[in-house]
Design a protein around this motif. Structure first.
Motif, PDB file in Angstrom:
ATOM      1  N   VAL A  80       0.868  -1.180   0.000  1.00  0.00           N
ATOM      2  CA  VAL A  80       0.000   0.000   0.000  1.00  0.00           C
ATOM      3  C   VAL A  80       0.904   1.228   0.000  1.00  0.00           C
ATOM      4  CG1 VAL A  80      -1.718   1.304   1.293  1.00  0.00           C
ATOM      5  CG2 VAL A  80      -1.849  -1.177   1.212  1.00  0.00           C
ATOM      6  N   ALA A  81       0.597   2.169  -0.874  1.00  0.00           N
ATOM      7  CA  ALA A  81       1.411   3.380  -0.964  1.00  0.00           C
ATOM      8  C   ALA A  81       0.775   4.529  -0.198  1.00  0.00           C
ATOM      9  CB  ALA A  81       1.561   3.780  -2.429  1.00  0.00           C
ATOM     10  N   ASP A  82       1.608   5.449   0.210  1.00  0.00           N
ATOM     11  CA  ASP A  82       1.141   6.647   0.916  1.00  0.00           C
ATOM     12  C   ASP A  82       2.057   7.792   0.542  1.00  0.00           C
ATOM     13  OD1 ASP A  82       0.063   8.456   2.674  1.00  0.00           O
ATOM     14  OD2 ASP A  82       0.287   7.187   4.440  1.00  0.00           O
ATOM     15  N   LYS A  83       1.537   8.975   0.670  1.00  0.00           N
ATOM     16  CA  LYS A  83       2.329  10.165   0.353  1.00  0.00           C
ATOM     17  C   LYS A  83       1.893  11.220   1.342  1.00  0.00           C
ATOM     18  CE  LYS A  83       1.908  14.288  -1.199  1.00  0.00           C
ATOM     19  NZ  LYS A  83       0.931  15.201  -0.623  1.00  0.00           N
ATOM     20  N   HIS A  84       2.838  12.003   1.839  1.00  0.00           N
ATOM     21  CA  HIS A  84       2.440  13.016   2.816  1.00  0.00           C
ATOM     22  C   HIS A  84       3.290  14.265   2.667  1.00  0.00           C
ATOM     23  CE1 HIS A  84      -0.024  13.725   6.417  1.00  0.00           C
ATOM     24  NE2 HIS A  84       0.912  14.609   6.708  1.00  0.00           N
ATOM     25  N   SER A  85       2.636  15.387   2.784  1.00  0.00           N
ATOM     26  CA  SER A  85       3.351  16.660   2.691  1.00  0.00           C
ATOM     27  C   SER A  85       3.456  17.271   4.085  1.00  0.00           C
ATOM     28  CB  SER A  85       2.564  17.591   1.776  1.00  0.00           C
ATOM     29  OG  SER A  85       2.919  18.925   2.014  1.00  0.00           O
ATOM     30  N   THR A  86       4.526  18.014   4.316  1.00  0.00           N
ATOM     31  CA  THR A  86       4.656  18.671   5.621  1.00  0.00           C
ATOM     32  C   THR A  86       3.870  19.974   5.652  1.00  0.00           C
ATOM     33  OG1 THR A  86       6.692  19.702   4.842  1.00  0.00           O
ATOM     34  CG2 THR A  86       6.916  17.688   6.144  1.00  0.00           C
ATOM     35  N   GLY A  87       3.229  20.330   4.563  1.00  0.00           N
ATOM     36  CA  GLY A  87       2.330  21.485   4.594  1.00  0.00           C
ATOM     37  C   GLY A  87       2.867  22.692   3.860  1.00  0.00           C
ATOM     38  N   GLY A  88       2.002  23.239   3.018  1.00  0.00           N
ATOM     39  CA  GLY A  88       2.403  24.411   2.256  1.00  0.00           C
ATOM     40  C   GLY A  88       1.190  25.208   1.831  1.00  0.00           C
ATOM     41  N   VAL A  89       1.407  26.091   0.875  1.00  0.00           N
ATOM     42  CA  VAL A  89       0.341  26.977   0.417  1.00  0.00           C
ATOM     43  C   VAL A  89       0.004  26.600  -1.032  1.00  0.00           C
ATOM     44  CG1 VAL A  89      -0.288  29.387   0.010  1.00  0.00           C
ATOM     45  CG2 VAL A  89       1.174  28.782   1.959  1.00  0.00           C
ATOM     46  N   GLY A  90      -1.259  26.277  -1.274  1.00  0.00           N
ATOM     47  CA  GLY A  90      -1.658  25.830  -2.613  1.00  0.00           C
ATOM     48  C   GLY A  90      -1.219  24.393  -2.869  1.00  0.00           C
ATOM     49  N   ASP A  91      -0.909  23.685  -1.798  1.00  0.00           N
ATOM     50  CA  ASP A  91      -0.386  22.318  -1.931  1.00  0.00           C
ATOM     51  C   ASP A  91      -1.542  21.320  -2.048  1.00  0.00           C
ATOM     52  OD1 ASP A  91       0.814  19.913  -1.771  1.00  0.00           O
ATOM     53  OD2 ASP A  91       1.702  20.209   0.203  1.00  0.00           O
ATOM     54  N   LYS A  92      -1.945  21.097  -3.286  1.00  0.00           N
ATOM     55  CA  LYS A  92      -3.080  20.209  -3.556  1.00  0.00           C
ATOM     56  C   LYS A  92      -2.591  18.901  -4.157  1.00  0.00           C
ATOM     57  CE  LYS A  92      -3.753  23.896  -5.764  1.00  0.00           C
ATOM     58  NZ  LYS A  92      -2.479  24.608  -6.165  1.00  0.00           N
ATOM     59  N   ALA A 193      -1.387   4.184   9.808  1.00  0.00           N
ATOM     60  CA  ALA A 193      -2.260   3.902   8.656  1.00  0.00           C
ATOM     61  C   ALA A 193      -1.796   2.692   7.856  1.00  0.00           C
ATOM     62  CB  ALA A 193      -2.370   5.129   7.756  1.00  0.00           C
ATOM     63  N   GLY A 194      -0.678   2.116   8.239  1.00  0.00           N
ATOM     64  CA  GLY A 194      -0.329   0.813   7.688  1.00  0.00           C
ATOM     65  C   GLY A 194       0.306   0.774   6.314  1.00  0.00           C
ATOM     66  N   ALA A 195       0.670   1.927   5.740  1.00  0.00           N
ATOM     67  CA  ALA A 195       1.258   1.883   4.391  1.00  0.00           C
ATOM     68  C   ALA A 195       2.645   1.245   4.428  1.00  0.00           C
ATOM     69  CB  ALA A 195       1.345   3.282   3.819  1.00  0.00           C
ATOM     70  N   ASP A 196       2.994   0.565   3.336  1.00  0.00           N
ATOM     71  CA  ASP A 196       4.314  -0.071   3.264  1.00  0.00           C
ATOM     72  C   ASP A 196       5.340   0.868   2.648  1.00  0.00           C
ATOM     73  OD1 ASP A 196       3.233  -2.846   3.827  1.00  0.00           O
ATOM     74  OD2 ASP A 196       2.087  -2.287   2.046  1.00  0.00           O
ATOM     75  N   VAL A 197       4.878   1.684   1.697  1.00  0.00           N
ATOM     76  CA  VAL A 197       5.785   2.551   0.943  1.00  0.00           C
ATOM     77  C   VAL A 197       5.304   3.994   1.108  1.00  0.00           C
ATOM     78  CG1 VAL A 197       6.674   3.085  -1.348  1.00  0.00           C
ATOM     79  CG2 VAL A 197       6.229   0.712  -0.719  1.00  0.00           C
ATOM     80  N   ILE A 198       6.196   4.854   1.564  1.00  0.00           N
ATOM     81  CA  ILE A 198       5.776   6.222   1.891  1.00  0.00           C
ATOM     82  C   ILE A 198       6.670   7.238   1.187  1.00  0.00           C
ATOM     83  CG2 ILE A 198       5.433   7.870   3.793  1.00  0.00           C
ATOM     84  CD1 ILE A 198       5.427   5.232   5.632  1.00  0.00           C
ATOM     85  N   LEU A 199       6.059   8.161   0.479  1.00  0.00           N
ATOM     86  CA  LEU A 199       6.813   9.250  -0.142  1.00  0.00           C
ATOM     87  C   LEU A 199       6.471  10.539   0.593  1.00  0.00           C
ATOM     88  CD1 LEU A 199       8.707  10.273  -2.333  1.00  0.00           C
ATOM     89  CD2 LEU A 199       6.740  10.522  -3.848  1.00  0.00           C
ATOM     90  N   CYS A 285       7.254   1.350  -5.241  1.00  0.00           N
ATOM     91  CA  CYS A 285       6.352   0.233  -4.942  1.00  0.00           C
ATOM     92  C   CYS A 285       6.664  -0.987  -5.791  1.00  0.00           C
ATOM     93  CB  CYS A 285       4.900   0.635  -5.187  1.00  0.00           C
ATOM     94  SG  CYS A 285       4.309   1.872  -4.044  1.00  0.00           S
ATOM     95  N   GLY A 286       7.624  -0.848  -6.713  1.00  0.00           N
ATOM     96  CA  GLY A 286       7.994  -1.984  -7.560  1.00  0.00           C
ATOM     97  C   GLY A 286       7.003  -2.249  -8.688  1.00  0.00           C
TER      98      GLY A 286
END
Ligand code: URA
Length: 438
Positions: A80-92, A193-199, A285-286
């Motif tokens: 399961v993949a996940d992606k997370h931002s540390t926060g910004g402006v207009g960061d959609k 949240a259990g993701a295996d691969v995180i960007l 994620c291969g």
């Protein structure tokens, strides 16, 4: 002697390192409600001012992750993949990246947050879509992930409840920009949240909590090492946040821009960022043998409309009006006042200060001043020009979307301070500053 919250606050106030047990006591006590908000606020400020060792941050992350359930998704899909931002402006980014990655065949399940300080939050953005719900039970999260390969949920499903409480408290107590608190907040959610691969997308610049590339890189390294220690595949990108990402800032406005991007009509910087990050995630994620092959895959699902359809199905699954994908103007509410801001002089734009756009959007009603405040999804700013662009005197710099003319005019005054001009050409800032993978 039993432990007392006040002693732990004092110890951190005096710059000492907390033990694993003290951190556990504080976090579990706060989650249960035994430690009140005012003590947690004082503690958070002490952490912000005094910092934490890597060991303390790791303890804090694990304690927050274990404050609720830890999702095991191995019986649903893998990886399961996940992606997370540390926060910004207009960061959609999540709004466009998650459907792209899912449409390219890689399931993505993530927990997102709400706006924090001047930065926007994915859940607030998605809630601009009538009916869309962030709250999912763990069963619903898993079912949706298995059936459609894409979930973006809030934290109500008893996942990292400590972060949920602390995040809302930090938002209104000026305790966001702490390396220790950001790293533990992001990574506790990721581990739970259990993701295996995180960007991780670590923003740097005046519209980010880490202003310099060096600070952002340090935060990135800390988070990657926490993730690796917990057995996850993690990489981080340090990306520019000196000017807003894309053109739109504000909840509904950003949803509209993300949809346009999924139709191939997005701003160049934003489109480039989501394509590169999606390609990178597919590779991690291969799913593809190289980042280049990943890039071809995501470009294909963007062009053939599959990513937009994936977004539509995702919105519908979480109760939102799926017509938003085809006709966002009909479905998303719009502000009643739209005021253009014109350039007082000619020149190349050398500054379009992201933080000011974030702060103005909060003041227009698009963010929170106090914990739990309702927000107005319609307001914000849409830029017409960015760093490096030439503007004539009198040319429109941006449009302000507001509830009243008076609020729009106040915003215009403040936004003028976000701009600086140069007589000589200016290079736009590079979007990706650094990649950290272990
Ligand atoms: N994103 C999070 O999830 N937490 C923070 O503290 C900052 C950004």
């Amino acid at each position: 002697m039993p432990m007392r919250a006040v002693d732990i606050i004092a110890k951190k106030r005096d710059g000492l390192a907390l033990t694993t047990e003290e951190i556990e006591f504080f976090i579990q006590g706060y989650t249960r409600g035994d430690i009140p908000d005012y003590q947690a606020a004082a503690w958070a400020m002490a952490v912000l001012l005094r910092g934490m060792t890597d060991r303390e941050v790791t303890d804090l992350t694990l304690s927050m992750a274990h404050s609720g359930e830890i999702l095991d998704l191995s019986d649903v899909v893998k990886p399961v993949a996940d992606k997370h931002s540390t926060g910004g402006v207009g960061d959609k980014v999540t709004l466009a990246l998650a459907p792209l990655v899912a449409a390219a065949g890689q399931p993505i399940g993530k927990m997102s947050g709400r706006g924090l300080g001047f930065s926007g939050g994915t859940l607030d953005k998605l809630e601009s879509i009538p009916g869309w719900r962030a709250e999912l039970s763990i069963e619903a999260f898993k079912k949706q992930l298995a059936e459609i390969g894409i979930v973006v949920a809030g934290q109500t499903a008893n996942l990292a409840p400590a972060d949920k409480k602390l995040y809302a408290l930090r938002d209104v107590t000026a305790t966001v920009p702490s390396m220790a608190l950001i790293a533990s907040s992001v990574m506790s959610k990721k581990l739970a949240a259990g993701a295996d691969v995180i960007l991780l997308d670590v923003k740097s610049g005046n519209g980010a909590f880490m202003e310099t590339v060096e600070e952002a890189a340090e935060l990135a390294r800390l988070m990657v090492s926490i993730g690796n220690m917990a057995g996850r595949t993690v990489a981080a990108r340090v990306t520019d946040m000196n000017q807003p990402l894309g053109f739109a800032v504000g909840n509904a406005l950003e949803v509209k821009e993300a949809i346009a991007t999924l139709k191939g009509e997005g701003p160049p910087d934003f489109t480039e960022l989501i394509l590169t990050e999606s390609a990178h995630l597919l590779h991690m994620c291969g799913r593809v043998s190289s980042v280049e092959e990943g890039r071809r895959r995501v470009e294909e699902v963007l062009q053939n409309g599959q990513a937009l359809r994936k977004f539509q199905v995702f919105v519908a699954y979480q109760g939102g009006d799926p017509r938003v994908a085809d006709d966002p103007d009909r479905v998303l509410e719009a502000a009643s006042v739209v005021l253009p801001l014109t350039s007082p002089q000619a020149g190349y734009l050398k500054e379009v200060r992201a933080r000011t756009f974030g702060e103005v959007t909060v003041k227009l009603g698009g963010g929170r001043e106090k914990k739990g405040d309702p927000i107005d999804h319609r307001v914000g700013v849409v830029l017409n020009a960015k760093i490096g662009d030439w503007v004539d005197a009198g040319q429109v710099l941006c449009h302000i979307h507001a509830r009243t003319r008076a609020e729009a005019e106040a915003a215009a005054q403040e936004l003028l301070t976000a701009y600086a001009w140069s007589e000589t050409p200016v290079e736009p800032p590079a979007l990706i500053k650094m990649t950290i993978s272990h």
